[in-house]
Design a protein around this motif. Sequence first.
Motif, PDB file in Angstrom:
ATOM      1  N   LYS A   3       0.863  -1.177   0.000  1.00  0.00           N
ATOM      2  CA  LYS A   3       0.000   0.000   0.000  1.00  0.00           C
ATOM      3  C   LYS A   3       0.899   1.226   0.000  1.00  0.00           C
ATOM      4  O   LYS A   3       1.964   1.220   0.625  1.00  0.00           O
ATOM      5  CB  LYS A   3      -0.891  -0.007   1.245  1.00  0.00           C
ATOM      6  N   TYR A   4       0.476   2.273  -0.689  1.00  0.00           N
ATOM      7  CA  TYR A   4       1.267   3.493  -0.813  1.00  0.00           C
ATOM      8  C   TYR A   4       0.420   4.720  -0.497  1.00  0.00           C
ATOM      9  O   TYR A   4      -0.773   4.751  -0.782  1.00  0.00           O
ATOM     10  CB  TYR A   4       1.819   3.644  -2.236  1.00  0.00           C
ATOM     11  N   ILE A   5       1.086   5.741   0.062  1.00  0.00           N
ATOM     12  CA  ILE A   5       0.492   7.062   0.244  1.00  0.00           C
ATOM     13  C   ILE A   5       1.190   7.977  -0.758  1.00  0.00           C
ATOM     14  O   ILE A   5       2.420   8.035  -0.801  1.00  0.00           O
ATOM     15  CB  ILE A   5       0.706   7.602   1.673  1.00  0.00           C
ATOM     16  N   ILE A   6       0.398   8.675  -1.558  1.00  0.00           N
ATOM     17  CA  ILE A   6       0.944   9.590  -2.562  1.00  0.00           C
ATOM     18  C   ILE A   6       0.568  11.006  -2.158  1.00  0.00           C
ATOM     19  O   ILE A   6      -0.595  11.296  -1.870  1.00  0.00           O
ATOM     20  CB  ILE A   6       0.390   9.291  -3.976  1.00  0.00           C
ATOM     21  N   GLU A   7       1.562  11.879  -2.115  1.00  0.00           N
ATOM     22  CA  GLU A   7       1.326  13.291  -1.839  1.00  0.00           C
ATOM     23  C   GLU A   7       1.369  14.034  -3.169  1.00  0.00           C
ATOM     24  O   GLU A   7       2.368  13.970  -3.885  1.00  0.00           O
ATOM     25  CB  GLU A   7       2.401  13.829  -0.896  1.00  0.00           C
ATOM     26  N   ARG A   8       0.266  14.692  -3.484  1.00  0.00           N
ATOM     27  CA  ARG A   8       0.169  15.442  -4.737  1.00  0.00           C
ATOM     28  C   ARG A   8       0.017  16.930  -4.398  1.00  0.00           C
ATOM     29  O   ARG A   8      -0.987  17.330  -3.810  1.00  0.00           O
ATOM     30  CB  ARG A   8      -1.040  14.984  -5.542  1.00  0.00           C
ATOM     31  N   ASN A  49      -3.884  22.678  -0.249  1.00  0.00           N
ATOM     32  CA  ASN A  49      -3.009  22.722  -1.415  1.00  0.00           C
ATOM     33  C   ASN A  49      -2.427  21.372  -1.810  1.00  0.00           C
ATOM     34  O   ASN A  49      -1.469  21.322  -2.586  1.00  0.00           O
ATOM     35  CB  ASN A  49      -1.867  23.717  -1.168  1.00  0.00           C
ATOM     36  N   LYS A  50      -2.969  20.303  -1.254  1.00  0.00           N
ATOM     37  CA  LYS A  50      -2.467  18.967  -1.566  1.00  0.00           C
ATOM     38  C   LYS A  50      -3.615  17.962  -1.569  1.00  0.00           C
ATOM     39  O   LYS A  50      -4.648  18.180  -0.942  1.00  0.00           O
ATOM     40  CB  LYS A  50      -1.429  18.518  -0.539  1.00  0.00           C
ATOM     41  N   ILE A  51      -3.376  16.881  -2.274  1.00  0.00           N
ATOM     42  CA  ILE A  51      -4.276  15.729  -2.204  1.00  0.00           C
ATOM     43  C   ILE A  51      -3.412  14.538  -1.816  1.00  0.00           C
ATOM     44  O   ILE A  51      -2.361  14.297  -2.421  1.00  0.00           O
ATOM     45  CB  ILE A  51      -4.995  15.479  -3.544  1.00  0.00           C
TER      46      ILE A  51
END
Length: 93
Positions: A3-8, A49-51
């Motif tokens: 599982k991964y967490i992505i900061e956009r 400012n992020k997803i």
Amino acid sequence: MPKYIIEREMPGAGKLTSNQLKDIAQTSMGALSNVGAQVQWVTSQVTDNKIYCTYIAPNEQMIREHAKLGGFPANSVSQVFATIDPTTAEEPI
């Protein structure tokens, strides 16, 4: 599967309308169909400012490929090694 967490980083993300978020979700789903069934989108949280997105995928490269196909930033991709919550404090050791 990992599982991964992505900061956009997406300036103004918190001001996106429901229709804009729907468009983003539809774009993501389209990119997922091109990457393959091994990559699964779990959920996303929208801040100012992020997803922050949670995905299940065989490896980080597939996460980055999804971002490229969808035209999304993937400023940080981190593998999740454990999940804790308040019930974790109650579990026997």
